[in-house]
Structures are given as structure tokens and as C-alpha cells.
Design a protein around this motif. Sequence first.
Motif, PDB file in Angstrom:
ATOM      1  N   HIS A  87      49.423 -79.337 -19.822  1.00 47.09           N
ATOM      2  CA  HIS A  87      49.310 -77.882 -19.677  1.00 47.09           C
ATOM      3  C   HIS A  87      48.842 -77.500 -18.288  1.00 47.09           C
ATOM      4  O   HIS A  87      48.327 -78.342 -17.543  1.00 47.09           O
ATOM      5  CB  HIS A  87      48.322 -77.331 -20.721  1.00 47.09           C
ATOM      6  N   HIS A  89      46.821 -74.048 -15.954  1.00 48.72           N
ATOM      7  CA  HIS A  89      45.712 -73.101 -16.106  1.00 48.72           C
ATOM      8  C   HIS A  89      46.011 -71.764 -15.427  1.00 48.72           C
ATOM      9  O   HIS A  89      45.589 -70.727 -15.905  1.00 48.72           O
ATOM     10  CB  HIS A  89      44.427 -73.705 -15.534  1.00 48.72           C
ATOM     11  N   HIS A 140      47.761 -80.931 -16.147  1.00 49.25           N
ATOM     12  CA  HIS A 140      47.153 -82.185 -16.587  1.00 49.25           C
ATOM     13  C   HIS A 140      47.167 -82.297 -18.113  1.00 49.25           C
ATOM     14  O   HIS A 140      47.526 -81.374 -18.822  1.00 49.25           O
ATOM     15  CB  HIS A 140      45.725 -82.341 -16.020  1.00 49.25           C
ATOM     16  N   TYR A 157      36.284 -71.246 -15.977  1.00 48.98           N
ATOM     17  CA  TYR A 157      37.566 -70.835 -15.413  1.00 48.98           C
ATOM     18  C   TYR A 157      37.418 -69.479 -14.725  1.00 48.98           C
ATOM     19  O   TYR A 157      36.571 -68.670 -15.116  1.00 48.98           O
ATOM     20  CB  TYR A 157      38.620 -70.697 -16.507  1.00 48.98           C
TER      21      TYR A 157
HETATM   22 FE   LIG Z   1      43.049 -78.161 -18.764  1.00 49.93          FE
END
Ligand SMILES: [Fe+2]
Length: 193
Positions: A87, A89, A140, A157
Motif C-alpha cells: 500500500h 500513504h 511498502h 501521519y
Molecule cells: Fe504503511
Amino acid sequence: MQNLTRLKTFIQEFTRLVDRIGDDEQAIFVSGKSLLQDLVLHDDWLPEDFAKADLNRYQQYLLHCDPLERFSIASFVWGPGQCTPIHDHTVWGMVGVMRGGELCEEFCVDDSTGLIVAEGKHLLEIGGVDLVSPQVGDIHRVSNSFNDQVSISIHIYGANIGIVNRHTYDLDTGNKQLFVSGYSNPSLPNVWG
Ligand SMILES: [Fe+2]
């Protein structure tokens, strides 16, 4: 008894950091990495409700979201052998391991074929912090490196990550699918006394 003051202090320090340096990703990585490392090296604060593994899949518990959604903090709890899909981000992120360990595998898109290519992998142990973003490498797969114990990492995040439009990737075809993670918990830890 959990030392929730540690989480409260971390939230306050990270809020001051973002107030001071805004969305300068490199500056956030430089200062934020040591804050996160210090947090995960003191495993005395995460309430049990946010440290529970699920038999079926890894859990993503929201611990705090900045009121302006400039950043969010989550605990990720991996049962034995559990892993994420491959996936991305789309925003900056930091991953710090607090219990157990994680295997991080990095990938990139080969522009000529559209396929996903493995770039490398490494083990992250307690106190280790990984960085992700479209600038430093954003695709990753993360796995619990243990088959017989739960692993927990704390993630930060540069957005309210649970509502961000992201993507999963198929290793065989390169096929990219829209993905919105959400959160596993309906309520947040009360750090305010
Ligand atoms: Fe991740």
C-alpha cells in the motif's frame, strides 16, 4: 496503571512542532523522529483497549487526531504472522516499533511496465523508526516479524490518515486499487484527566 501523561505530552509536543514548522516534511522527520523514538522506548502508556490484536487482521486504532487534521497518531497491532497489503500513504508518515518487531518491504512502480518492483526489506526492532512519503518512498508492505507474539507500532501521519484516499497494489499485475483505511476503534483514549 497506564501512564497516559506520556501520550498527552507527546500530543502536545507534536502539536507545537507542527505549529512551528507547518508541513515541511524534512523538518518534521528530523524533529519528530526523536519524539516518536522516545515514545516507543517507554512502553508504559498504551491502554489495553488500543493494544488488542484481532484474530482476523491487523488493527489500526486512532489515538489522537489534530483538530485541524494536520496529523494523526495511531497504534497498529499485529497478531502473529499478520501483514498489510502492499500500500501507499500519499502523505508523510513515521512508524515506530514499541513491542515485538516488524518486517518492512519497500516497493516502487516501474514506469515502463506499470509493475510493482521490490526495492528492499529490513527488520524494524523496538525503538526503530521508519519513514514513508511520496518523496522518500511511499509503497511498502509491513508484517509482524514474529509468528508467536503480538507486535505493536505507533504511527504518525501528516493527515487524518483514516479518511485519506490511498491505494493497494497487486504484486503480480501492478493493479492499483483505491483504499480508505478507516480506524478499528469507535472512541479515543482519554488523556485529559
Ligand atoms: Fe504503511
